[in-house]
Write an enzyme that holds these catalytic residues in place. Structure first.
Site, PDB file in Angstrom:
ATOM      1  N   GLU A  44     -39.310  -8.239  -1.478  1.00  0.00           N
ATOM      2  CA  GLU A  44     -39.960  -9.340  -2.520  1.00  0.00           C
ATOM      3  C   GLU A  44     -41.272  -9.915  -2.660  1.00  0.00           C
ATOM      4  O   GLU A  44     -41.795  -8.868  -1.409  1.00  0.00           O
ATOM      5  CB  GLU A  44     -38.838 -10.180  -2.850  1.00  0.00           C
ATOM      6  CG  GLU A  44     -37.425 -10.059  -3.080  1.00  0.00           C
ATOM      7  CD  GLU A  44     -37.189 -11.552  -2.760  1.00  0.00           C
ATOM      8  OE1 GLU A  44     -37.100 -12.623  -3.252  1.00  0.00           O
ATOM      9  OE2 GLU A  44     -35.690 -11.190  -3.883  1.00  0.00           O
ATOM     10  N   GLU A  55     -31.062  -0.860  -1.106  1.00  0.00           N
ATOM     11  CA  GLU A  55     -30.421   0.569  -0.842  1.00  0.00           C
ATOM     12  C   GLU A  55     -31.197   1.130  -1.017  1.00  0.00           C
ATOM     13  O   GLU A  55     -31.734   2.212  -0.587  1.00  0.00           O
ATOM     14  CB  GLU A  55     -29.152   0.632  -2.804  1.00  0.00           C
ATOM     15  CG  GLU A  55     -28.074  -0.068  -2.027  1.00  0.00           C
ATOM     16  CD  GLU A  55     -28.506  -1.702  -2.809  1.00  0.00           C
ATOM     17  OE1 GLU A  55     -29.174  -2.231  -2.820  1.00  0.00           O
ATOM     18  OE2 GLU A  55     -27.088  -1.963  -3.323  1.00  0.00           O
TER      19      GLU A  55
HETATM   20  N1  THU Z   1     -30.469  -6.620  -3.809  1.00  0.00           N
HETATM   21  C1  THU Z   1     -30.552  -6.233  -3.498  1.00  0.00           C
HETATM   22  O1  THU Z   1     -31.009  -5.866  -2.544  1.00  0.00           O
HETATM   23  N2  THU Z   1     -29.313  -4.868  -3.539  1.00  0.00           N
HETATM   24  C2  THU Z   1     -28.973  -5.234  -4.634  1.00  0.00           C
HETATM   25  O2  THU Z   1     -27.409  -4.583  -4.163  1.00  0.00           O
HETATM   26  C3  THU Z   1     -28.882  -6.356  -5.186  1.00  0.00           C
HETATM   27  C4  THU Z   1     -29.940  -7.470  -5.144  1.00  0.00           C
HETATM   28  C5  THU Z   1     -32.064  -7.889  -4.313  1.00  0.00           C
HETATM   29  C6  THU Z   1     -32.945  -7.696  -4.658  1.00  0.00           C
HETATM   30  C7  THU Z   1     -33.753  -9.235  -4.798  1.00  0.00           C
HETATM   31  O3  THU Z   1     -34.415  -8.978  -3.913  1.00  0.00           O
HETATM   32  C8  THU Z   1     -32.669  -9.835  -4.516  1.00  0.00           C
HETATM   33  O4  THU Z   1     -31.748  -9.179  -4.238  1.00  0.00           O
HETATM   34  C9  THU Z   1     -32.154 -10.981  -5.848  1.00  0.00           C
HETATM   35  O5  THU Z   1     -31.704 -10.060  -6.837  1.00  0.00           O
END
Ligand code: THU
Length: 139
Positions: A44, A55
């Site tokens: 993030e 992913e």
């Molecule tokens: N997130 C992922 O990395 N992969 C997913 O399949 C769903 C969401 C992350 C994005 C963000 O950093 C956090 O999870 C909350 O949405």
């Protein structure tokens, strides 16, 4: 068992996620057609939209290693319920995987995981085969 190994790899890399804003950590593990495993976690950013998904990172690692075919992918989030790929990541996976590709989704409830396919998550997908001659897949 190969799928257990893939799932365990996704769960392990979840620990490295950088998710101070959402508090939701995600790990992803891609198995390529050659049998190699590529890992990613979410990263993030203080400027929220600049964050990246687990992913996305795993796929980027596969591409950087010179591979283009996903055989299976596992995603493990830090909530109790299994974490399924977001819409954008379903499309990102589809670029390098066909509809029959297995997708494992897990959360913190250890052994509980959903074992599904990309077709189930992204039916009637738009993929590179819709752009014949434009994808560079031949080379
Ligand atoms: N997130 C992922 O990395 N992969 C997913 O399949 C769903 C969401 C992350 C994005 C963000 O950093 C956090 O999870 C909350 O949405």
């Amino acid at each position: 068992m190969p799928m257990d190994e893939l799932f365990a790899a996704a769960r392990a890399v979840r620990e490295r996620a950088y998710a101070p804003y959402s508090g939701f950590q995600v790990g992803a593990a891609v198995r390529s057609r050659n049998g190699h495993i590529y890992l990613g976690c979410n990263v993030e950013n203080a400027a929220y939209p600049s964050g990246t998904c687990a992913e996305q990172a795993a796929i980027a690692a596969m591409i950087a290693a010179g591979e283009k075919d996903i055989a299976a992918i596992a995603i493990v989030g830090s909530a109790a319920e299994p974490c399924f790929p977001c819409g954008a990541c379903r499309q990102r996976i589809r670029e390098f995987a066909d509809g029959a590709t297995r997708v494992l989704a897990g959360g913190t409830l250890g052994a509980e995981r959903i074992d599904t396919t990309l077709d189930a998550l992204l039916p009637h997908a738009f993929g590179p085969e819709q752009l014949p001659g434009l994808t560079g897949l031949e080379g």
